[in-house]
Design a protein around this motif. Structure first.
Motif, short mmCIF file in Angstrom:
data_model
loop_
_atom_site.label_atom_id
_atom_site.label_comp_id
_atom_site.label_asym_id
_atom_site.label_seq_id
_atom_site.Cartn_x
_atom_site.Cartn_y
_atom_site.Cartn_z
N VAL A 37 0.85 -1.20 0.00
CA VAL A 37 0.00 0.00 0.00
C VAL A 37 0.88 1.25 0.00
O VAL A 37 0.60 2.23 -0.70
CB VAL A 37 -0.97 -0.01 1.19
N THR A 38 1.96 1.22 0.77
CA THR A 38 2.88 2.37 0.81
C THR A 38 3.55 2.58 -0.54
O THR A 38 3.63 3.71 -1.04
CB THR A 38 3.94 2.15 1.91
N VAL A 39 4.03 1.53 -1.15
CA VAL A 39 4.66 1.63 -2.46
C VAL A 39 3.66 2.13 -3.50
O VAL A 39 3.98 3.00 -4.33
CB VAL A 39 5.28 0.28 -2.88
N ALA A 40 2.43 1.62 -3.44
CA ALA A 40 1.40 2.06 -4.38
C ALA A 40 1.08 3.54 -4.18
O ALA A 40 0.89 4.28 -5.15
CB ALA A 40 0.14 1.22 -4.23
N ALA A 41 1.04 4.01 -2.94
CA ALA A 41 0.77 5.42 -2.67
C ALA A 41 1.89 6.30 -3.20
O ALA A 41 1.64 7.36 -3.79
CB ALA A 41 0.58 5.64 -1.17
N ILE A 42 3.13 5.88 -3.00
CA ILE A 42 4.28 6.65 -3.51
C ILE A 42 4.24 6.72 -5.03
O ILE A 42 4.44 7.79 -5.62
CB ILE A 42 5.60 6.05 -3.00
N LEU A 43 3.96 5.60 -5.68
CA LEU A 43 3.89 5.60 -7.14
C LEU A 43 2.72 6.44 -7.65
O LEU A 43 2.85 7.13 -8.66
CB LEU A 43 3.76 4.16 -7.66
N ALA A 44 1.59 6.40 -6.94
CA ALA A 44 0.45 7.22 -7.35
C ALA A 44 0.77 8.70 -7.21
O ALA A 44 0.44 9.50 -8.10
CB ALA A 44 -0.78 6.86 -6.50
N LEU A 45 1.41 9.10 -6.12
CA LEU A 45 1.77 10.50 -5.95
C LEU A 45 2.78 10.95 -7.00
O LEU A 45 2.71 12.07 -7.51
CB LEU A 45 2.31 10.75 -4.54
N ALA A 46 3.73 10.07 -7.32
CA ALA A 46 4.71 10.40 -8.37
C ALA A 46 4.01 10.54 -9.73
O ALA A 46 4.34 11.44 -10.51
CB ALA A 46 5.79 9.33 -8.43
N ILE B 13 0.87 11.41 -10.22
CA ILE B 13 0.08 12.65 -10.19
C ILE B 13 0.99 13.86 -10.41
O ILE B 13 0.66 14.77 -11.17
CB ILE B 13 -0.68 12.75 -8.86
N ALA B 14 2.14 13.87 -9.74
CA ALA B 14 3.07 15.00 -9.90
C ALA B 14 3.60 15.08 -11.32
O ALA B 14 3.69 16.17 -11.91
CB ALA B 14 4.22 14.88 -8.91
N THR B 15 3.93 13.96 -11.90
CA THR B 15 4.42 13.94 -13.28
C THR B 15 3.34 14.37 -14.25
O THR B 15 3.60 15.13 -15.20
CB THR B 15 4.93 12.53 -13.64
N GLY B 16 2.13 13.92 -14.02
CA GLY B 16 1.02 14.32 -14.88
C GLY B 16 0.74 15.81 -14.78
O GLY B 16 0.46 16.47 -15.78
N ALA B 17 0.81 16.35 -13.57
CA ALA B 17 0.58 17.78 -13.38
C ALA B 17 1.67 18.59 -14.08
O ALA B 17 1.40 19.61 -14.72
CB ALA B 17 0.53 18.13 -11.90
N TRP B 18 2.90 18.14 -13.98
CA TRP B 18 4.01 18.81 -14.64
C TRP B 18 3.83 18.77 -16.16
O TRP B 18 4.05 19.76 -16.86
CB TRP B 18 5.34 18.17 -14.25
N GLY B 19 3.41 17.60 -16.66
CA GLY B 19 3.19 17.46 -18.10
C GLY B 19 2.05 18.33 -18.59
O GLY B 19 2.14 18.95 -19.66
N MET B 20 0.98 18.41 -17.82
CA MET B 20 -0.14 19.27 -18.20
C MET B 20 0.27 20.74 -18.18
O MET B 20 -0.14 21.51 -19.05
CB MET B 20 -1.33 19.05 -17.26
#
Length: 88
Positions: free
Chosen positions: A24-33, A35-42
């Motif tokens: 769950v922790t690894v999945a949360a870290i990957l999800a946040l990464a 989201i951040a990458t997607g926001a940067w790309g947008m």
């Protein structure tokens, strides 16, 4: 014998809970990464499609105008008289 079965079940349960928490922790870290990458790309995509930088606001327009005014004129442009009355 029953005590050993209970002890084994508790040990397996703790190990399973630990693995669940880990994943769950690894999945949360990957999800946040992601989201951040997607926001940067947008943001990068928006900046490319929004037009020139000076069209995005008054401050950027002023900066653009100031830079355009400060640019040196080419040497050939000063050789011609600036007033047509002088040329005639």
């Amino acid at each position: 014998m029953i005590a050993e079965a209970i002890d084994t079940a508790l040990t397996v349960g703790y190990a399973l809970a630990g693995w669940v928490i880990f994943f769950v922790t690894v999945a949360a870290i990957l999800a946040l990464a992601a989201i951040a990458t997607g926001a940067w790309g947008m943001r990068a995509l928006w900046r490319r499609t929004a037009g020139p930088s000076w069209a995005r606001g008054r401050i950027r327009a002023r900066i653009h105008a100031a830079r355009r005014r400060r640019r040196a004129r080419p040497a050939w442009s000063t050789s011609q008289p600036p007033d047509y009355g002088e040329a005639a």
